[in-house]
Design a protein around this motif. Structure first.
Motif, PDB file in Angstrom:
ATOM      1  N   ILE A  52       0.825  -1.169   0.122  1.00 53.68           N
ATOM      2  CA  ILE A  52      -0.198   0.130  -0.128  1.00 53.68           C
ATOM      3  C   ILE A  52       1.011   1.215   0.101  1.00 53.68           C
ATOM      4  CG2 ILE A  52      -1.854   1.309   1.068  1.00 53.68           C
ATOM      5  CD1 ILE A  52      -2.702  -1.409   2.469  1.00 53.68           C
ATOM      6  N   TYR A  53       0.377   2.325  -0.838  1.00 48.89           N
ATOM      7  CA  TYR A  53       1.183   3.460  -0.929  1.00 48.89           C
ATOM      8  C   TYR A  53       0.312   4.545  -0.978  1.00 48.89           C
ATOM      9  CZ  TYR A  53       5.148   0.553  -2.739  1.00 48.89           C
ATOM     10  OH  TYR A  53       6.193  -0.374  -2.907  1.00 48.89           O
ATOM     11  N   VAL A  54       0.566   5.895  -0.482  1.00 47.83           N
ATOM     12  CA  VAL A  54      -0.030   7.052  -0.479  1.00 47.83           C
ATOM     13  C   VAL A  54       0.500   7.972  -1.473  1.00 47.83           C
ATOM     14  CG1 VAL A  54      -1.068   8.866   0.690  1.00 47.83           C
ATOM     15  CG2 VAL A  54      -1.147   6.253   1.994  1.00 47.83           C
ATOM     16  N   ASP A  74       8.768   5.089   2.562  1.00 41.27           N
ATOM     17  CA  ASP A  74       9.276   5.217   1.219  1.00 41.27           C
ATOM     18  C   ASP A  74       8.078   4.854   0.430  1.00 41.27           C
ATOM     19  OD1 ASP A  74       9.284   2.605   2.064  1.00 41.27           O
ATOM     20  OD2 ASP A  74      11.212   2.153   0.887  1.00 41.27           O
ATOM     21  N   HIS A  75       6.930   4.657   1.186  1.00 42.16           N
ATOM     22  CA  HIS A  75       5.559   4.409   0.515  1.00 42.16           C
ATOM     23  C   HIS A  75       4.853   5.591   0.445  1.00 42.16           C
ATOM     24  CE1 HIS A  75       5.283  -0.165   0.622  1.00 42.16           C
ATOM     25  NE2 HIS A  75       6.812   0.231   0.760  1.00 42.16           N
ATOM     26  N   ILE A  76       5.275   6.864   0.663  1.00 43.30           N
ATOM     27  CA  ILE A  76       4.762   7.963   0.426  1.00 43.30           C
ATOM     28  C   ILE A  76       5.146   8.675  -0.878  1.00 43.30           C
ATOM     29  CG2 ILE A  76       3.957  10.333   1.190  1.00 43.30           C
ATOM     30  CD1 ILE A  76       4.593   9.117   4.037  1.00 43.30           C
ATOM     31  N   ILE A  77       4.410   8.749  -1.924  1.00 40.20           N
ATOM     32  CA  ILE A  77       4.793   9.273  -3.071  1.00 40.20           C
ATOM     33  C   ILE A  77       4.526  10.923  -3.060  1.00 40.20           C
ATOM     34  CG2 ILE A  77       4.630   9.254  -5.597  1.00 40.20           C
ATOM     35  CD1 ILE A  77       3.379   6.284  -5.222  1.00 40.20           C
ATOM     36  N   GLU A  78       5.315  11.641  -3.363  1.00 38.79           N
ATOM     37  CA  GLU A  78       5.320  13.027  -2.720  1.00 38.79           C
ATOM     38  C   GLU A  78       5.349  13.854  -4.181  1.00 38.79           C
ATOM     39  OE1 GLU A  78       7.945  16.330  -0.923  1.00 38.79           O
ATOM     40  OE2 GLU A  78       7.582  14.885   0.638  1.00 38.79           O
ATOM     41  N   GLU A  79       4.109  14.650  -4.142  1.00 33.59           N
ATOM     42  CA  GLU A  79       4.123  15.711  -5.494  1.00 33.59           C
ATOM     43  C   GLU A  79       4.431  16.948  -4.905  1.00 33.59           C
ATOM     44  OE1 GLU A  79       0.464  15.847  -8.424  1.00 33.59           O
ATOM     45  OE2 GLU A  79      -0.530  15.246  -6.305  1.00 33.59           O
ATOM     46  N   PRO A  80       5.445  17.541  -5.591  1.00 32.86           N
ATOM     47  CA  PRO A  80       5.721  19.078  -5.214  1.00 32.86           C
ATOM     48  C   PRO A  80       4.593  20.030  -5.023  1.00 32.86           C
ATOM     49  CG  PRO A  80       7.107  18.008  -6.881  1.00 32.86           C
ATOM     50  CD  PRO A  80       5.909  17.076  -6.973  1.00 32.86           C
ATOM     51  N   ALA A  81       3.660  20.038  -5.936  1.00 29.94           N
ATOM     52  CA  ALA A  81       2.533  20.803  -5.863  1.00 29.94           C
ATOM     53  C   ALA A  81       1.412  20.226  -6.302  1.00 29.94           C
ATOM     54  CB  ALA A  81       2.703  22.091  -6.848  1.00 29.94           C
ATOM     55  N   PRO A  82       0.142  20.583  -6.079  1.00 33.52           N
ATOM     56  CA  PRO A  82      -1.050  19.926  -6.511  1.00 33.52           C
ATOM     57  C   PRO A  82      -1.495  20.362  -8.017  1.00 33.52           C
ATOM     58  CG  PRO A  82      -1.759  21.763  -5.318  1.00 33.52           C
ATOM     59  CD  PRO A  82      -0.399  21.559  -5.013  1.00 33.52           C
TER      60      PRO A  82
END
Length: 344
Positions: A52-54, A74-82
């Motif tokens: 599971i990732y977010v 490391d299962h959090i995928i991070e967007e720099p901006a929406p």
């Protein structure tokens, strides 16, 4: 199978409970747990946490970490901006392909109400089998129970199998059009839950949104620099309405995308006068209202069919028939404030 929970939205239509610093997926709306915690728990019942990732924005990473302490960092995928779900899904696919992983993934919103976990699991396993095929996109199509104007619709081909080919996607309709749609066979609500391989997402992004994919598919972390300049576009517009290999698994379990205040009536029910209340509230000669207050005593007299929400962030008074306009008003207000700041 892997599951990616999308948790980067602002939940504007739930203002003033849902605000930019803490939007609705991080609030307790359908149970004592937050929407994100409920969604994560739903998948954890039958998947290990390693599957599971977010995906969320940089702004909300700390909230995800606080609410899901069990989730590996490391299962959090991070967007720099929406940038809406189009770039979000493209980034997710690229994340796995960089790790040379191409298992089927489920991209699921963080703010849906699905009480029958087992029925969801069975539908996703069925969808996974088709998604293993090259370039196949699979969605869950919910059998409609009312003429809903807040959802998109899917028209599918007739089939004796448990999965059907999609003919077309239909945008959110007027009430009259929605009444027509639900009477037609093979018509479903678009659940927004998609099942596909990262390589399939990459293929369609390259085909239909080449500029977005090119910007995301840069070496190292260089892709982050221009991410905020990507267009805001939903994955529906970006890919789904253009692709020609799309399937739907019809489902008839209880489902709600919890997109509007009135959706809480379907989940929690109302009192004998049709009112739904949370907080220190008293009604007199009032019917079919939704009222929330976090602290202040509230008295509602002689009112009907209203949404009244009072928090430290603001006050909302809205007729139920106009709740779709909440987002529009807030966007206009934001543009006016930004314009004023620029003039100053």
């Amino acid at each position: 199978m892997k599951v990616v929970i999308m948790a980067g939205g602002k939940g504007t239509r739930f203002w003033p409970r849902s605000v930019e610093r803490k939007p609705k997926q991080f609030l307790s709306l359908t149970s004592k747990e937050t929407m994100l915690q409920v969604t994560y728990g739903r998948f954890r019942k039958w998947l290990p946490r390693e599957s599971i990732y977010v995906v969320t924005t940089k702004t909300y990473r700390s909230l995800v970490e606080q609410q899901l302490p069990d989730l590996p960092a490391d299962h959090i995928i991070e967007e720099p901006a929406p940038r809406d779900t189009g770039p979000c899904v493209a980034l997710t696919a690229n994340f796995f392909l960089r790790r040379e992983e191409d298992e089927v993934i489920v991209t699921a919103p963080s703010d849906q109400y699905i009480p029958d976990d087992e029925a969801l699991m069975k539908a996703l396993w069925k969808a996974e089998q088709r998604a293993e095929s090259d370039l196949a996109i699979v969605t869950l199509g919910v059998i409609p129970t009312r003429a809903e104007t807040g959802y998109g619709y899917i028209e599918a081909e007739e089939s004796a199998e448990g999965i059907r080919r999609v003919r077309r996607f239909i945008e959110k309709p007027s009430h009259e059009k929605a009444q027509e749609l639900i009477l037609q066979p093979n018509m479903y609500w678009n659940s927004g839950i998609f099942i596909w391989k990262p390589s399939t997402i990459a293929y369609y992004m390259k085909l239909y949104q080449a500029s977005i994919w090119k910007r995301i598919d840069l070496p190292g972390d260089t892709w982050k620099e221009g991410y905020s300049e990507l267009p805001k576009i939903s994955v529906d517009y970006a890919v789904l309405e253009k692709a020609d290999t799309i399937w739907t698994v019809p489902v008839d379990f209880e489902w709600d995308d919890v997109g509007l205040w009135t959706s809480l009536e379907r989940i929690h029910g109302t009192d004998e006068h049709g009112n739904l209340a949370e907080g220190p509230i008293r009604f007199l000669h009032s019917f079919n209202n939704i009222v929330f207050t976090d602290k202040a005593k509230t008295v509602v007299i002689g009112a009907a069919d209203l949404i009244i929400v009072s928090t430290g962030e603001g006050l909302l008074v809205c007729h139920k028939s106009d709740e779709q306009l909440i987002k529009q008003v807030l966007q206009e207000w934001e543009r006016e404030e930004e314009g004023g700041s620029e003039r100053e």
